[in-house]
Design an enzyme around this catalytic site. Structure first.
Site, PDB file in Angstrom:
ATOM      1  N   ASN A 225     -38.490 -26.951  13.408  1.00  0.00           N
ATOM      2  CA  ASN A 225     -37.602 -28.010  12.945  1.00  0.00           C
ATOM      3  C   ASN A 225     -36.972 -28.645  14.325  1.00  0.00           C
ATOM      4  O   ASN A 225     -37.123 -28.041  15.417  1.00  0.00           O
ATOM      5  CB  ASN A 225     -36.684 -27.417  12.103  1.00  0.00           C
ATOM      6  CG  ASN A 225     -36.050 -26.249  12.624  1.00  0.00           C
ATOM      7  OD1 ASN A 225     -35.214 -26.377  13.715  1.00  0.00           O
ATOM      8  ND2 ASN A 225     -36.195 -25.035  12.401  1.00  0.00           N
ATOM      9  N   ASP A 294     -37.979 -20.998   7.049  1.00  0.00           N
ATOM     10  CA  ASP A 294     -37.908 -20.525   5.732  1.00  0.00           C
ATOM     11  C   ASP A 294     -39.342 -19.768   5.532  1.00  0.00           C
ATOM     12  O   ASP A 294     -39.420 -18.670   4.885  1.00  0.00           O
ATOM     13  CB  ASP A 294     -37.525 -21.222   4.673  1.00  0.00           C
ATOM     14  CG  ASP A 294     -36.068 -21.506   4.754  1.00  0.00           C
ATOM     15  OD1 ASP A 294     -35.248 -20.853   5.144  1.00  0.00           O
ATOM     16  OD2 ASP A 294     -35.498 -22.733   4.062  1.00  0.00           O
ATOM     17  N   PHE A 342     -23.934 -20.546   8.942  1.00  0.00           N
ATOM     18  CA  PHE A 342     -24.042 -22.129   9.105  1.00  0.00           C
ATOM     19  C   PHE A 342     -24.705 -22.785   7.729  1.00  0.00           C
ATOM     20  O   PHE A 342     -25.882 -22.130   7.281  1.00  0.00           O
ATOM     21  CB  PHE A 342     -24.765 -22.548  10.324  1.00  0.00           C
ATOM     22  CG  PHE A 342     -23.672 -22.557  11.582  1.00  0.00           C
ATOM     23  CD1 PHE A 342     -23.394 -21.430  12.065  1.00  0.00           C
ATOM     24  CD2 PHE A 342     -23.245 -23.929  11.928  1.00  0.00           C
ATOM     25  CE1 PHE A 342     -22.234 -21.401  12.884  1.00  0.00           C
ATOM     26  CE2 PHE A 342     -22.077 -23.792  12.885  1.00  0.00           C
ATOM     27  CZ  PHE A 342     -21.788 -22.633  13.598  1.00  0.00           C
TER      28      PHE A 342
HETATM   29  O1  C5P Z   1     -30.575 -20.733   3.693  1.00  0.00           O
HETATM   30  P1  C5P Z   1     -30.216 -21.662   4.941  1.00  0.00           P
HETATM   31  O2  C5P Z   1     -31.411 -21.600   5.738  1.00  0.00           O
HETATM   32  O3  C5P Z   1     -29.529 -22.916   4.429  1.00  0.00           O
HETATM   33  O4  C5P Z   1     -29.054 -20.923   5.477  1.00  0.00           O
HETATM   34  C1  C5P Z   1     -28.450 -21.062   6.734  1.00  0.00           C
HETATM   35  C2  C5P Z   1     -27.816 -20.016   7.506  1.00  0.00           C
HETATM   36  O5  C5P Z   1     -28.531 -18.903   7.032  1.00  0.00           O
HETATM   37  C3  C5P Z   1     -27.610 -20.040   8.762  1.00  0.00           C
HETATM   38  O6  C5P Z   1     -26.711 -19.416   9.390  1.00  0.00           O
HETATM   39  C4  C5P Z   1     -28.957 -19.509   9.247  1.00  0.00           C
HETATM   40  O7  C5P Z   1     -29.015 -19.150  10.683  1.00  0.00           O
HETATM   41  C5  C5P Z   1     -29.273 -18.462   8.157  1.00  0.00           C
HETATM   42  N1  C5P Z   1     -30.723 -18.080   8.022  1.00  0.00           N
HETATM   43  C6  C5P Z   1     -31.138 -16.690   8.563  1.00  0.00           C
HETATM   44  N2  C5P Z   1     -32.271 -16.467   8.123  1.00  0.00           N
HETATM   45  C7  C5P Z   1     -33.147 -17.138   7.347  1.00  0.00           C
HETATM   46  C8  C5P Z   1     -32.717 -18.620   6.892  1.00  0.00           C
HETATM   47  C9  C5P Z   1     -31.584 -18.911   7.522  1.00  0.00           C
HETATM   48  O8  C5P Z   1     -30.560 -15.934   8.941  1.00  0.00           O
HETATM   49  N3  C5P Z   1     -34.501 -16.950   7.327  1.00  0.00           N
END
Ligand code: C5P
Length: 428
Positions: A225, A294, A342
């Protein structure tokens, strides 16, 4: 040469360092590393593998370290001076830079087939390692398995960095710059600094994730990304400036390591997950600023995926990556740091951010509207809504557009204000 931070000078003064050099083109940078360590007042003894001597001469490193360079296990003259076990016991830390794929593989298997591997096996000192190799060799599943094993054997990995390689390739595998290796070691020996002032006097260990992750599809392609890492790096710089001990777990970004910050480079979500869960239980504050992919490919193709004339579509099977921050937030209370996440949203920011705060079990969330021009991803500026749990429900603070540096100050201050009082042991 970069000037050295005063705190590094004092933390390294008098330390005895064993510097291992193996056969990579980056071996020429070891000369600079020896100078940095010597400048900081360390005693440095260099051990070279046989192959390393094809890249840089022992005489160069002897002249810079002021000590004879050891190259062989079976050297009666050297053994009569300081035997290899004595040398292993002498070291306060072992640093290997550069470390080739071959050396890493041998270390993983506990081999003792030359002086350097023998010393690593015999030494109980902390060990840091800066890999350096061609990008395909670095990405190879065998190397990735090996470095994960080293990390779980308590080796601290430094880098590698990504960029142009001596072989003409571009990608991850470049040895981290000597200054970064030096900083990682200085950080290792630094007690948490207690500077003056309300915030610094609490000086916690802060772990921050930053940047994107890359999920390989085949040896040349990946899913990723647009995260630049700027916000996470600004947070790390600010936290270190406040006197905290900071470890930055970074995805591939093109940014220098902030002064006084220990940086661990990772590439994939699984690597970030492993490092985060290794470090979070010792931290007082965990900030998940990384844009973690993700999903990852169910399996990365060993060879480049070819397009064929009869296939107009290509189906990739993706599987979900672990949610790193949610797992950190779910750690048992005795191991759980204060957790700040975040959220990048494009609409209805307060509602989605609050939902994420609850769903992931976070203590605080920093949400920004990434649909706003000139803010967020890749930009130097950002605006954010800070939400945190309070006894009365959720409280919030809206931060107007400002530089990421200024916003980092605000976020660190707010998080430290909310941090529960630290037992003295938690500050280590
Ligand atoms: O679910 P989303 O990606 O929007 O969430 C963002 C937050 O979750 C951020 O703090 C990001 O660093 C963390 N995150 C994580 N592991 C993932 C996805 C997001 O730690 N697999």
């Amino acid at each position: 040469m970069a000037s050295l931070p005063l705190s590094s000078l004092s933390s390294l003064t008098g330390k005895r360092l064993l510097l291992g050099v193996s056969a990579g083109i980056a071996a020429y940078k070891s000369a600079l590393l020896v100078r940095l360590f010597k400048q900081a007042g360390c005693e440095v003894r260099v051990v070279m593998t046989e192959g390393a001597q094809a890249f840089i001469t022992p005489l160069t490193l002897q002249a810079l370290s002021g000590e004879p360079v050891r190259t062989s296990l079976l050297d009666p003259e050297a053994e009569a001076g300081m035997g290899h076990i004595e040398l292993a016991r002498w070291a306060d830390a072992v640093v290997i830079a550069p470390a080739t794929a071959d050396l890493i593989a041998r270390l993983v298997h506990g081999m003792a087939d030359d002086l350097l591997t023998t010393l690593c096996l015999a030494s109980e000192a902390p060990k840091l390692i800066a890999p350096a190799m061609n990008q395909a060799m670095w990405r190879h599943p065998a190397t990735q398995r090996n470095v994960a094993q080293l990390a779980s054997d308590s080796w601290q990995l430094i880098g590698p960095a990504a960029g142009d390689q001596a072989c003409g390739d571009v990608g991850p595998g470049r040895m981290s710059e000597p200054e970064e290796i030096f900083n990682a070691l200085a950080q290792h020996f630094s007690p948490p600094v207690k500077a003056s002032g309300e915030i610094s006097s609490r000086a916690p260990h802060i772990v921050i994730t930053a940047g994107p992750t890359r999920e390989a599809l085949d040896p040349v392609r990946y899913l990723s990304n647009h995260s630049s890492g700027k916000m996470g790096y600004a947070l790390a710089a600010e936290a270190a400036a406040q006197g905290a001990r900071v470890t930055l777990i970074s995805g591939p970004v093109n940014l220098p390591t902030p002064q006084g910050v220990a940086r661990i480079d990772v590439e994939t979500a699984l690597q970030m997950h492993q490092e985060a869960l290794r470090l979070a239980p010792q931290a007082a504050l965990f900030i998940g600023c990384a844009a973690v992919a993700d999903y990852r490919a169910e399996s990365a193709a060993v060879h480049k995926i070819k397009k064929t004339d009869d296939n107009d579509t290509l189906t990739l099977t993706l599987i979900k990556n672990p949610d790193i921050i949610a797992e950190v937030a779910a750690l048992p209370n005795s191991q759980r740091p204060f957790v700040v996440g975040f959220a990048a949203e494009t609409q209805d920011v307060p509602r989605y951010a609050n939902d994420k705060l609850q769903r992931k079990g976070l203590d605080m969330i920093v949400a920004n509207d990434v649909s706003q021009q000139g803010l967020g991803f890749g930009s130097d500026d950002n605006a954010a809504l800070l939400l945190w749990r309070a006894t009365s429900g959720t409280e919030q603070l809206a931060a107007p557009p400002q530089t990421k540096k200024a916003l980092a100050t605000l976020i660190i201050r707010q998080a430290l204000t909310l941090l529960p009082p630290q037992p003295s042991g938690a500050l280590s």
